[in-house]
Scaffold this motif. Structure first.
Motif, PDB file in Angstrom:
ATOM      1  N   CYS A 108      -6.747 -15.422  -9.648  1.00  0.00           N
ATOM      2  CA  CYS A 108      -7.015 -16.562  -8.759  1.00  0.00           C
ATOM      3  C   CYS A 108      -6.997 -17.733  -9.546  1.00  0.00           C
ATOM      4  CB  CYS A 108      -8.443 -16.435  -8.165  1.00  0.00           C
ATOM      5  SG  CYS A 108      -8.442 -15.002  -6.802  1.00  0.00           S
ATOM      6  N   HIS A 109      -6.109 -18.037 -10.622  1.00  0.00           N
ATOM      7  CA  HIS A 109      -5.553 -19.315 -11.184  1.00  0.00           C
ATOM      8  C   HIS A 109      -5.116 -20.307 -10.355  1.00  0.00           C
ATOM      9  CE1 HIS A 109      -5.541 -15.999 -14.594  1.00  0.00           C
ATOM     10  NE2 HIS A 109      -6.785 -16.454 -14.253  1.00  0.00           N
ATOM     11  N   ASP A 110      -4.962 -21.648 -10.780  1.00  0.00           N
ATOM     12  CA  ASP A 110      -4.504 -22.486 -10.096  1.00  0.00           C
ATOM     13  C   ASP A 110      -2.971 -22.651 -10.370  1.00  0.00           C
ATOM     14  OD1 ASP A 110      -6.946 -23.253  -8.894  1.00  0.00           O
ATOM     15  OD2 ASP A 110      -7.084 -25.231  -9.903  1.00  0.00           O
ATOM     16  N   THR A 111      -2.613 -22.302 -11.298  1.00  0.00           N
ATOM     17  CA  THR A 111      -1.218 -22.389 -11.677  1.00  0.00           C
ATOM     18  C   THR A 111      -0.400 -20.836 -11.719  1.00  0.00           C
ATOM     19  OG1 THR A 111      -1.295 -22.477 -14.184  1.00  0.00           O
ATOM     20  CG2 THR A 111      -1.205 -24.615 -12.704  1.00  0.00           C
ATOM     21  N   ASP A 112       0.817 -20.676 -11.897  1.00  0.00           N
ATOM     22  CA  ASP A 112       1.341 -19.439 -11.951  1.00  0.00           C
ATOM     23  C   ASP A 112       1.472 -19.177 -13.360  1.00  0.00           C
ATOM     24  OD1 ASP A 112       1.459 -18.555  -9.431  1.00  0.00           O
ATOM     25  OD2 ASP A 112       3.465 -19.878  -9.063  1.00  0.00           O
ATOM     26  N   CYS A 113       0.549 -19.338 -14.150  1.00  0.00           N
ATOM     27  CA  CYS A 113       0.593 -19.094 -15.748  1.00  0.00           C
ATOM     28  C   CYS A 113       0.789 -17.535 -16.222  1.00  0.00           C
ATOM     29  CB  CYS A 113      -0.517 -19.392 -16.762  1.00  0.00           C
ATOM     30  SG  CYS A 113      -2.135 -19.143 -15.723  1.00  0.00           S
ATOM     31  N   VAL A 114       1.608 -17.306 -16.980  1.00  0.00           N
ATOM     32  CA  VAL A 114       1.852 -15.904 -17.406  1.00  0.00           C
ATOM     33  C   VAL A 114       0.474 -15.203 -17.900  1.00  0.00           C
ATOM     34  CG1 VAL A 114       2.796 -14.387 -19.400  1.00  0.00           C
ATOM     35  CG2 VAL A 114       4.111 -16.383 -18.416  1.00  0.00           C
ATOM     36  N   VAL A 115       0.182 -14.004 -17.374  1.00  0.00           N
ATOM     37  CA  VAL A 115      -0.823 -13.087 -17.725  1.00  0.00           C
ATOM     38  C   VAL A 115      -0.586 -11.982 -18.632  1.00  0.00           C
ATOM     39  CG1 VAL A 115      -2.916 -12.089 -16.784  1.00  0.00           C
ATOM     40  CG2 VAL A 115      -2.145 -14.087 -15.824  1.00  0.00           C
ATOM     41  N   ALA A 149      -4.277  -9.097 -10.948  1.00  0.00           N
ATOM     42  CA  ALA A 149      -3.636 -10.318 -11.947  1.00  0.00           C
ATOM     43  C   ALA A 149      -2.109 -10.005 -12.416  1.00  0.00           C
ATOM     44  CB  ALA A 149      -4.569 -10.196 -13.286  1.00  0.00           C
ATOM     45  N   ASP A 150      -1.516  -8.946 -12.009  1.00  0.00           N
ATOM     46  CA  ASP A 150      -0.258  -8.660 -12.255  1.00  0.00           C
ATOM     47  C   ASP A 150       0.179  -9.080 -13.720  1.00  0.00           C
ATOM     48  OD1 ASP A 150       2.478  -7.594 -11.704  1.00  0.00           O
ATOM     49  OD2 ASP A 150       3.015  -9.566 -10.989  1.00  0.00           O
ATOM     50  N   PRO A 151      -0.579  -8.429 -14.610  1.00  0.00           N
ATOM     51  CA  PRO A 151      -0.336  -8.836 -16.085  1.00  0.00           C
ATOM     52  C   PRO A 151       0.805  -7.961 -16.822  1.00  0.00           C
ATOM     53  CG  PRO A 151      -2.269  -7.295 -15.870  1.00  0.00           C
ATOM     54  CD  PRO A 151      -1.732  -7.465 -14.616  1.00  0.00           C
ATOM     55  N   ARG A 152       1.372  -8.621 -17.756  1.00  0.00           N
ATOM     56  CA  ARG A 152       2.311  -7.690 -18.700  1.00  0.00           C
ATOM     57  C   ARG A 152       1.340  -7.276 -19.745  1.00  0.00           C
ATOM     58  NH1 ARG A 152       5.900 -12.142 -20.307  1.00  0.00           N
ATOM     59  NH2 ARG A 152       5.332 -11.936 -22.145  1.00  0.00           N
ATOM     60  N   VAL A 153       1.266  -5.853 -19.825  1.00  0.00           N
ATOM     61  CA  VAL A 153       0.524  -4.891 -20.608  1.00  0.00           C
ATOM     62  C   VAL A 153       1.295  -4.954 -22.002  1.00  0.00           C
ATOM     63  CG1 VAL A 153      -0.690  -2.973 -21.160  1.00  0.00           C
ATOM     64  CG2 VAL A 153      -0.458  -3.641 -18.826  1.00  0.00           C
ATOM     65  N   VAL A 154       0.629  -5.560 -22.970  1.00  0.00           N
ATOM     66  CA  VAL A 154       1.441  -5.809 -24.182  1.00  0.00           C
ATOM     67  C   VAL A 154       0.382  -5.736 -25.257  1.00  0.00           C
ATOM     68  CG1 VAL A 154       3.360  -7.202 -23.682  1.00  0.00           C
ATOM     69  CG2 VAL A 154       0.996  -8.331 -24.253  1.00  0.00           C
ATOM     70  N   ASP A 155       0.624  -5.259 -26.713  1.00  0.00           N
ATOM     71  CA  ASP A 155      -0.378  -5.319 -27.803  1.00  0.00           C
ATOM     72  C   ASP A 155      -0.222  -6.222 -28.587  1.00  0.00           C
ATOM     73  OD1 ASP A 155      -1.947  -4.828 -29.941  1.00  0.00           O
ATOM     74  OD2 ASP A 155      -1.084  -2.830 -30.051  1.00  0.00           O
TER      75      ASP A 155
END
Length: 158
Positions: A108-115, A149-155
């Protein structure tokens, strides 16, 4: 419920159909350790929403409470100079996410920032994240986190 936490609850429901059961802790959940103590869970189950500037981009890094963002790894993930990676300031956090530092939810962020998301969360049945204020959290599962959040899972963690 605090009006900002209520606004988050309404927004996540309207956007995703997700009913966030927000819990508020007057003593605060400003640190992962504070949140874990208040909730009664492992600190690794706390989702810290760390907002970073990576080159010209704002990136939300969902970090387990047990981990820290490794700026060099984050720079490598985006193929930028490590000197261009830093924590976002309060204005940048608010502008990118719509939320204030300490209460940034994973969605629920105001912009399409990368997550980006910490793979540590996959080891738990439930995790806890901020719900708009430093005193408000909500429970979700790792699957919920991926949906919301549709995040990219990364280490990119120390």
């Amino acid at each position: 419920m605090h009006p900002t936490a209520q606004a988050f609850t309404e927004q996540i429901h309207e956007t995703y159909g997700f009913d966030a059961a927000v819990e508020e802790f007057p003593e605060g959940t400003k640190t992962a350790a504070d949140a874990a103590a208040a909730i009664g869970c492992d600190v690794a189950q706390i989702v810290k929403s760390i907002v970073m500037r990576v080159g010209d981009e704002t990136v939300v890094v969902l970090t387990s409470g047990a981990n820290r963002v490794d700026e060099a790894k984050l720079a490598a993930e985006f193929d930028v100079d490590p000197a261009s990676v830093r924590s976002a300031n309060a204005t940048e956090v608010k502008d990118a996410t719509g939320w204030s530092i300490g209460g940034v939810p994973p969605t629920c962020h105001d912009t399409d920032c990368v997550v980006l998301s910490d793979p540590t969360f996959e080891t738990f049945d439930e995790i806890w994240a901020a719900a708009g204020t430093p005193e408000a959290v909500f429970r979700l599962t790792p699957d919920d986190l991926h949906t919301l959040a549709d995040p990219r899972v990364v280490d990119v963690f120390e």
